[in-house]
Design an enzyme around this catalytic site. Structure first.
Site, short mmCIF file in Angstrom:
data_model
loop_
_atom_site.label_atom_id
_atom_site.label_comp_id
_atom_site.label_asym_id
_atom_site.label_seq_id
_atom_site.Cartn_x
_atom_site.Cartn_y
_atom_site.Cartn_z
N GLY A 8 0.80 -1.21 0.00
CA GLY A 8 0.00 0.00 0.00
C GLY A 8 0.83 1.27 0.00
O GLY A 8 0.33 2.33 0.36
N GLY A 9 2.10 1.17 -0.41
CA GLY A 9 2.98 2.34 -0.36
C GLY A 9 3.14 3.02 -1.72
O GLY A 9 2.26 2.93 -2.59
N ASN A 10 4.29 3.68 -1.89
CA ASN A 10 4.55 4.45 -3.11
C ASN A 10 4.42 3.59 -4.37
O ASN A 10 3.74 3.97 -5.33
CB ASN A 10 5.98 5.01 -3.08
CG ASN A 10 6.24 5.88 -1.87
OD1 ASN A 10 5.51 6.83 -1.61
ND2 ASN A 10 7.28 5.57 -1.10
N GLU A 36 -4.15 0.86 6.52
CA GLU A 36 -3.99 1.33 5.14
C GLU A 36 -5.25 1.08 4.33
O GLU A 36 -5.63 1.88 3.48
CB GLU A 36 -2.79 0.63 4.49
CG GLU A 36 -1.46 1.00 5.14
CD GLU A 36 -0.26 0.45 4.38
OE1 GLU A 36 -0.42 -0.53 3.65
OE2 GLU A 36 0.83 1.02 4.55
N THR A 137 15.39 -3.45 -9.66
CA THR A 137 15.05 -2.25 -8.88
C THR A 137 13.61 -1.87 -9.22
O THR A 137 13.02 -2.40 -10.16
CB THR A 137 16.01 -1.09 -9.21
OG1 THR A 137 15.59 0.05 -8.46
CG2 THR A 137 16.03 -0.73 -10.67
N CYS A 142 9.24 7.14 -7.12
CA CYS A 142 7.84 7.57 -7.03
C CYS A 142 7.47 7.84 -5.58
O CYS A 142 8.03 7.23 -4.67
CB CYS A 142 6.93 6.51 -7.64
SG CYS A 142 7.13 4.88 -6.93
N HIS A 204 24.17 1.82 -1.00
CA HIS A 204 23.51 2.33 0.21
C HIS A 204 24.31 2.02 1.49
O HIS A 204 24.70 2.95 2.20
CB HIS A 204 22.06 1.82 0.28
CG HIS A 204 21.23 2.26 -0.90
ND1 HIS A 204 20.16 1.56 -1.36
CD2 HIS A 204 21.36 3.34 -1.71
CE1 HIS A 204 19.65 2.18 -2.41
NE2 HIS A 204 20.37 3.25 -2.65
N ARG A 316 16.03 2.32 5.50
CA ARG A 316 16.14 1.14 4.62
C ARG A 316 17.52 0.95 4.02
O ARG A 316 17.87 -0.15 3.63
CB ARG A 316 15.10 1.23 3.51
CG ARG A 316 13.72 1.13 4.07
CD ARG A 316 12.76 0.56 3.08
NE ARG A 316 11.45 0.62 3.67
CZ ARG A 316 10.36 1.02 3.06
NH1 ARG A 316 10.42 1.37 1.79
NH2 ARG A 316 9.22 1.04 3.68
P1 NAD Z 1 6.67 2.20 1.04
O1 NAD Z 1 7.34 2.40 2.33
O2 NAD Z 1 5.99 3.36 0.42
O3 NAD Z 1 5.57 1.05 1.16
C1 NAD Z 1 5.73 -0.03 1.94
C2 NAD Z 1 4.40 -0.77 1.99
O4 NAD Z 1 4.70 -2.12 2.24
C3 NAD Z 1 3.53 -0.32 3.14
O5 NAD Z 1 2.72 0.76 2.77
C4 NAD Z 1 2.75 -1.57 3.44
O6 NAD Z 1 1.62 -1.67 2.60
C5 NAD Z 1 3.70 -2.66 3.06
N1 NAD Z 1 4.34 -3.22 4.26
C6 NAD Z 1 5.36 -2.69 4.97
N2 NAD Z 1 5.65 -3.50 6.00
C7 NAD Z 1 4.81 -4.54 5.93
C8 NAD Z 1 4.64 -5.71 6.70
N3 NAD Z 1 5.41 -5.96 7.75
N4 NAD Z 1 3.68 -6.58 6.32
C9 NAD Z 1 2.91 -6.34 5.26
N5 NAD Z 1 3.03 -5.24 4.48
C10 NAD Z 1 3.97 -4.36 4.82
O7 NAD Z 1 7.71 1.56 0.05
P2 NAD Z 1 7.82 1.82 -1.51
O8 NAD Z 1 8.41 3.17 -1.75
O9 NAD Z 1 6.56 1.46 -2.16
O10 NAD Z 1 8.95 0.80 -1.89
C11 NAD Z 1 8.72 -0.57 -2.14
C12 NAD Z 1 10.09 -1.18 -2.41
O11 NAD Z 1 10.68 -0.49 -3.52
C13 NAD Z 1 11.09 -1.01 -1.27
O12 NAD Z 1 11.92 -2.13 -1.27
C14 NAD Z 1 11.89 0.22 -1.66
O13 NAD Z 1 13.18 0.23 -1.07
C15 NAD Z 1 11.96 0.02 -3.16
N6 NAD Z 1 12.22 1.26 -3.92
C16 NAD Z 1 11.35 2.30 -3.85
C17 NAD Z 1 11.60 3.44 -4.60
C18 NAD Z 1 10.65 4.60 -4.61
O14 NAD Z 1 10.93 5.60 -5.27
N7 NAD Z 1 9.54 4.52 -3.91
C19 NAD Z 1 12.73 3.50 -5.44
C20 NAD Z 1 13.60 2.41 -5.50
C21 NAD Z 1 13.32 1.28 -4.74
#
Ligand code: NAD
Length: 394
Positions: A8-10, A36, A137, A142, A204, A316
């Site tokens: 439910g994240g980005n 969420e 990746t 976003c 990182h 992270r």
């Molecule tokens: P985020 O933090 O926005 O979302 C994480 C989501 O994961 C939460 O909203 C929840 O729905 C779920 N979650 C977290 N812990 C949980 C748990 N214990 N049990 C069940 N669900 C759980 O993360 P994001 O930005 O969407 O990133 C997702 C992945 O992509 C991560 O590995 C991040 O490092 C990687 N990433 C993100 C970006 C970016 O721009 N957003 C860029 C490169 C890599």
């Protein structure tokens, strides 16, 4: 196509908006966190879907179903996308596993290290019925702008590597997913390549180490620059980490000459490949990082306490990239008998900051190994066992 997005994240907002906007797709979202779920429901009702902005372009897509019950959103899915941090892969896979149908494509964006071993453990005998894939990746930078309503794509990677099991399915998945998301996905031969090729595992933790290993405990007036804060020492650490990955690659290729690990590029070469038009001075690894427009202005993770700023060692960059990526690669080095003194130095420092224990006296036998993605955690404790998991792909 029937698609279920987990998370439910980005990344999940971005995927939900983009995929649900296409009339040929039926999109569901599995949100295991109740808090969420209600926000998504409210947001979508108010807005009519999830809006994704990319520059001037706006795309609105409305998922058909959103639920915290896997039985309501997983059955019938042809494609399941785990848009989650690596520490949630195992628990979410366990929750959805009973509802997956034979032949489902299950992928992690991004996979991090040894995602296939995690899926193999959770799915057990049913692993052979499924198709597993991972992206090196997330294709985008976003961010959620308004939770449950709107996300913005800040940048899109030129090309992203994809590995699959069975490997022969990789091409079809890359073509279908690439078309759905309008991305260039490049198939690489195996998850072993994907694990070793991850550059976040070097950048990182390596930069966190370089920036903070001699931190004196005093607060910062402002967060230090992350990539643009790299000095010669940190660039040296990154070079050594990259060289150690190349030693693992050479050793494995020597043992199995037909093994194709060509996707495991040296860090500097990967930077030049991925950020072709963004690097003003590509003469060294340090200048390639310092003058990369894609990294400009990005800050180190900090936490605020009593109005003061301190390094955030639970961010992270350490909490995900060390146990789920660098420790996995270090585990492969241990199986191959390759010495990796700089990886050990960085992991030893990071595990102290995280309050974890993966390495003990240079061996991966710490008490927190079960919460990592080292192959040893999955019972792969010899090179022979590793070779049976990753048959040679020419
Ligand atoms: P985020 O933090 O926005 O979302 C994480 C989501 O994961 C939460 O909203 C929840 O729905 C779920 N979650 C977290 N812990 C949980 C748990 N214990 N049990 C069940 N669900 C759980 O993360 P994001 O930005 O969407 O990133 C997702 C992945 O992509 C991560 O590995 C991040 O490092 C990687 N990433 C993100 C970006 C970016 O721009 N957003 C860029 C490169 C890599």
């Amino acid at each position: 196509m029937q698609i279920t997005i987990c998370g439910g994240g980005n990344a999940a907002h971005t995927l939900a908006g983009l995929l649900a906007a296409q009339p040929a797709n039926r999109v569901s979202v599995y949100l295991s966190l109740q808090a969420e779920l209600s926000q998504w429901k409210e947001g979508i009702k108010a807005q009519g879907g999830i809006l994704v902005r990319r520059g001037q372009i706006q795309i609105l897509g409305c998922p058909e179903r959103i639920s915290a019950e896997p039985a309501e959103v997983v059955p019938g899915a042809q494609l399941v996308l785990l848009a989650l941090p690596a520490f949630a892969h195992e628990s979410v896979l366990q929750e959805i596993a009973p509802h997956l149908e034979e032949g489902t494509w299950i992928g992690a964006l991004p996979a991090r290290g040894c995602f296939d071993l995690c899926a193999r453990l959770v799915l057990g005998k049913r692993y052979a019925e499924m198709v597993i894939f991972g992206l090196q990746t997330l294709p985008w930078a976003c961010r959620v702008q308004r939770y449950g309503r709107e996300a913005t794509i800040l940048g899109t990677k030129t090309s992203v590597d994809l590995a699959a099991w069975p490997a022969e399915c990789g091409g079809e998945i890359a073509s279908v997913l690439g078309r759905l998301l309008n991305l260039d996905l490049e198939t690489i031969p195996s998850f072993l390549s994907l694990t070793l090729a991850g550059t976040g595992q070097l950048l990182h933790p390596g930069i966190m180490y370089g920036l903070f290993y001699h931190w004196d405990g005093k607060p910062f007036a402002e967060a230090p620059l992350f990539y643009q804060g790299i000095d010669q020492f940190t660039a040296g650490i990154l070079q050594e980490l990259s060289d150690e990955v190349q030693s693992i690659r050479s050793c494995l290729e020597e043992i199995s000459p037909a093994l194709n690990l060509s996707a495991v590029r040296p860090l500097e070469e990967w930077l030049h490949h991925s950020y072709k038009n963004d690097i003003a001075d590509p003469s060294t690894l340090q200048t390639s990082l310092l003058t990369n427009r894609g990294y400009a202005g990005l800050k180190a993770p900090v936490r605020s306490q009593d109005g003061r700023l301190y390094p955030d060692f639970q961010a992270r960059y350490l909490a995900e990239d060390v146990p789920y990526a660098l420790v996995a690669t270090r585990g492969i080095a241990e199986l191959a008998g390759v010495t990796t003194p700089t990886m050990e130095r960085v992991i030893a420092w990071a595990q102290d900051r995280l309050g974890k224990e993966y390495l003990v006296s240079g061996n991966l036998r710490g008490r927190d190994l079960p919460d990592s993605r080292a192959p040893q955690r999955y019972g792969i404790d010899t090179l022979e066992k590793l070779r049976t998991i990753y048959p040679v792909t020419a």
